[in-house]
Design an enzyme around this catalytic site. Structure first.
Site, short mmCIF file in Angstrom:
data_model
loop_
_atom_site.label_atom_id
_atom_site.label_comp_id
_atom_site.label_asym_id
_atom_site.label_seq_id
_atom_site.Cartn_x
_atom_site.Cartn_y
_atom_site.Cartn_z
N LYS A 11 -47.38 87.36 64.20
CA LYS A 11 -48.45 86.09 65.58
C LYS A 11 -49.76 86.44 63.94
O LYS A 11 -49.90 87.54 63.27
CB LYS A 11 -48.67 87.26 66.42
CG LYS A 11 -48.62 88.89 66.36
CD LYS A 11 -50.16 89.13 65.74
CE LYS A 11 -50.52 90.57 65.58
NZ LYS A 11 -51.81 90.83 65.00
N LEU A 100 -50.33 91.40 61.05
CA LEU A 100 -49.35 90.70 61.08
C LEU A 100 -48.32 90.79 62.02
O LEU A 100 -47.64 89.70 62.36
CB LEU A 100 -48.43 89.64 60.25
CG LEU A 100 -49.16 89.15 59.77
CD1 LEU A 100 -48.65 88.76 57.80
CD2 LEU A 100 -50.00 87.98 59.89
N ASP A 137 -48.23 96.32 70.50
CA ASP A 137 -48.16 94.44 70.11
C ASP A 137 -46.71 93.88 70.77
O ASP A 137 -46.36 92.78 70.55
CB ASP A 137 -48.14 94.37 68.71
CG ASP A 137 -49.55 94.05 68.37
OD1 ASP A 137 -50.24 93.94 68.96
OD2 ASP A 137 -50.15 94.10 67.08
O1 C5P Z 1 -49.90 101.05 69.91
P1 C5P Z 1 -49.51 101.05 68.44
O2 C5P Z 1 -49.24 101.71 67.62
O3 C5P Z 1 -49.50 100.12 68.01
O4 C5P Z 1 -50.98 101.44 67.74
C1 C5P Z 1 -51.29 102.16 66.74
C2 C5P Z 1 -52.75 102.48 66.37
O5 C5P Z 1 -53.64 101.57 66.62
C3 C5P Z 1 -53.12 103.41 68.11
O6 C5P Z 1 -52.82 104.51 67.30
C4 C5P Z 1 -54.64 103.58 68.14
O7 C5P Z 1 -55.25 104.70 67.46
C5 C5P Z 1 -54.60 102.61 67.54
N1 C5P Z 1 -54.79 101.33 68.41
C6 C5P Z 1 -55.58 101.34 69.44
N2 C5P Z 1 -56.54 100.33 71.03
C7 C5P Z 1 -55.36 99.61 70.81
C8 C5P Z 1 -53.55 99.46 69.79
C9 C5P Z 1 -53.97 100.75 69.39
O8 C5P Z 1 -57.32 102.02 69.38
N3 C5P Z 1 -55.44 99.01 72.20
#
Ligand code: C5P
Length: 287
Positions: A11, A100, A137
């Site tokens: 994406k 991505l 995501d």
């Molecule tokens: O959810 P995911 O593990 O992909 O996110 C990676 C990092 O990005 C999280 O640990 C967080 O620090 C940050 N993040 C955030 N707010 C979001 C998505 C991700 O702060 N909505």
């Protein structure tokens, strides 16, 4: 069915707004996610032994519990009392740690694929809820195509559109950590915020120029300051005919949108020539 082969699409973010920090440490987002034709291929086969065998074509990727696809497979086996295990093969084309959603797309494909081959009869909503355990995501990757995402990224509204973009992705040789970008983002430094409602109107009516004039990603505030070379990439894309260019997600991939496949491919060739070390890929909207 003992085996399934799925495409796991990447994406780009046409807009990405950060509305604030949440008590749970995540950030409240509003963003337009747009699926593109660049994809990994994920093949899942049932095996009789209770193991998860994961192989990829990239030697440096972990194939154990550190890999989101592996994590999702073990969650499915444990929670749905699946006898036996799975053999997962991932052919990666989506650049890794690039903004991505490549890892999330593979993870989503494992959840969807295991739902099919083990006949779990999970709804899209069920699979999206499961996906959120593995990353913000992943629910979007289960839904796919174009969507307005809010919350952590998991509150999703599918957007009907015939928008067809000609896109050149430029992934520099370095990667960035999403957690670091969110940690380092200072919202008081953000100069321009997306006009999400305007951008959505353009997306829904398939208005390429309208989409281009509304491209905006608040995370550029941090990543472009840390890696000023990305500003040069945006300039190079525009100098080679892009209507506009933007960083995707937390970066470092920058994409340019072009009027036609021909102009995009010519620009891709020119950009490869300027710096052969980076990955330059032509793709289109996933329709
Ligand atoms: O959810 P995911 O593990 O992909 O996110 C990676 C990092 O990005 C999280 O640990 C967080 O620090 C940050 N993040 C955030 N707010 C979001 C998505 C991700 O702060 N909505």
């Amino acid at each position: 069915m003992d085996k399934i082969k799925l495409k796991a699409n990447a994406k780009i973010n046409l807009t990405l707004d950060v509305l604030g920090k949440r008590p749970d440490g995540y950030h409240e987002l509003e963003m337009i996610m747009h699926g593109i034709t660049l994809s990994d291929t994920v093949t899942i086969s049932k095996i009789s032994s209770p193991r998860i065998e994961l192989k990829t074509n990239l030697g440096f990727l972990p194939t154990d519990g550190r890999n989101l696809a592996h994590k999702a497979a073990s969650y499915m086996i444990e929670n749905f009392e699946i006898d036996g295990g799975v053999d997962i093969g991932i052919v990666k084309k989506i650049p890794v740690a690039a903004g991505l959603a490549g890892g999330s797309a593979d993870c989503a494909a494992v959840i969807k694929g295991m739902n099919e081959i083990f006949e779990l009869k999970l709804s899209l909503r069920d699979m999206m809820d499961i996906g959120l355990n593995f990353g913000s995501d992943v629910p979007y990757c289960i839904m796919g195509k174009t969507a307005l995402a809010k919350g952590r990224g998991e509150i999703l509204e599918s957007i009907e559109t015939k928008l067809k973009l000609h896109i050149v992705l430029v992934k520099p040789h370095f990667s960035v950590s999403t957690a670091e970008v969110y940690r380092g983002l200072n919202l008081s430094e953000v100069k321009s915020r997306p006009q999400t409602a305007e951008a959505l109107k353009s997306v829904m009516s398939g208005d390429v120029l309208g989409v281009c004039s509304n491209l905006c990603n608040v995370l550029e505030t941090y990543t472009l300051k840390k890696h000023p070379s990305l500003l040069e990439v945006k300039k190079e894309l525009k100098n080679n005919g892009a209507i506009n260019a933007l960083m995707s997600g937390s970066g470092p991939t920058v994409f340019g949108i072009f009027e036609s496949k021909e102009t995009a491919c010519a620009a891709a060739d020119a950009l490869r020539e300027i710096n052969p070390k980076r990955t330059v890929i032509y793709c289109e909207s996933e329709i």
